[in-house]
Design an enzyme around this catalytic site. Structure first.
Site, mmCIF file in Angstrom:
data_model
loop_
_atom_site.group_PDB
_atom_site.id
_atom_site.type_symbol
_atom_site.label_atom_id
_atom_site.label_comp_id
_atom_site.label_asym_id
_atom_site.label_seq_id
_atom_site.Cartn_x
_atom_site.Cartn_y
_atom_site.Cartn_z
ATOM 1 N N CYS A 192 -6.502 7.548 75.788
ATOM 2 C CA CYS A 192 -7.026 7.973 74.482
ATOM 3 C C CYS A 192 -6.007 7.698 73.368
ATOM 4 C CB CYS A 192 -7.345 9.471 74.556
ATOM 5 S SG CYS A 192 -7.622 10.254 72.964
ATOM 6 N N CYS A 243 -4.903 10.860 71.573
ATOM 7 C CA CYS A 243 -3.989 11.649 72.406
ATOM 8 C C CYS A 243 -2.579 11.071 72.348
ATOM 9 C CB CYS A 243 -4.466 11.671 73.859
ATOM 10 S SG CYS A 243 -6.098 12.397 74.071
#
Length: 100
Positions: free
Chosen positions: A22, A25
């Site tokens: 991600c 993230c």
């Protein structure tokens, strides 16, 4: 530590659910590290990779990453998904630490 044990702890703690694939993230990783440093021993920070801790992510009802959850004495007090500034995350944790 498993998620159930974690959420039954007393005091305030911050949990992050993330995924290595991600981009949001990955952007949050250094921010979370800085928040961890600033909080020191006051608030434990636990991080779960949703691909390795699928059961924990399911138990927490995580639907997107990154997701941040603040627990106080085992009760969910706050939850937010997505990127945010470190200052916002830190202030939010400190608000629940002080008992608001």
């Amino acid at each position: 530590m498993d998620y159930e044990t974690l959420t039954s702890r007393t005091g305030t703690l911050l949990v992050e659910f993330y995924a290595t694939w991600c981009p949001h993230c990955r952007h949050m990783m250094p921010i979370v590290e800085q928040v961890k440093e600033l909080l020191g021993d006051q608030v434990p920070v636990y991080q779960f990779d949703i691909d390795k801790a699928t059961e924990a992510a399911d138990e927490a009802g995580v639907q997107s990453v990154p997701t941040f959850i603040i627990y106080r004495n085992g009760r969910e007090m706050w939850r937010q998904s997505g990127e945010m500034e470190g200052e916002v995350l830190l202030r939010t944790v400190e608000k629940y630490l002080s008992g608001e």
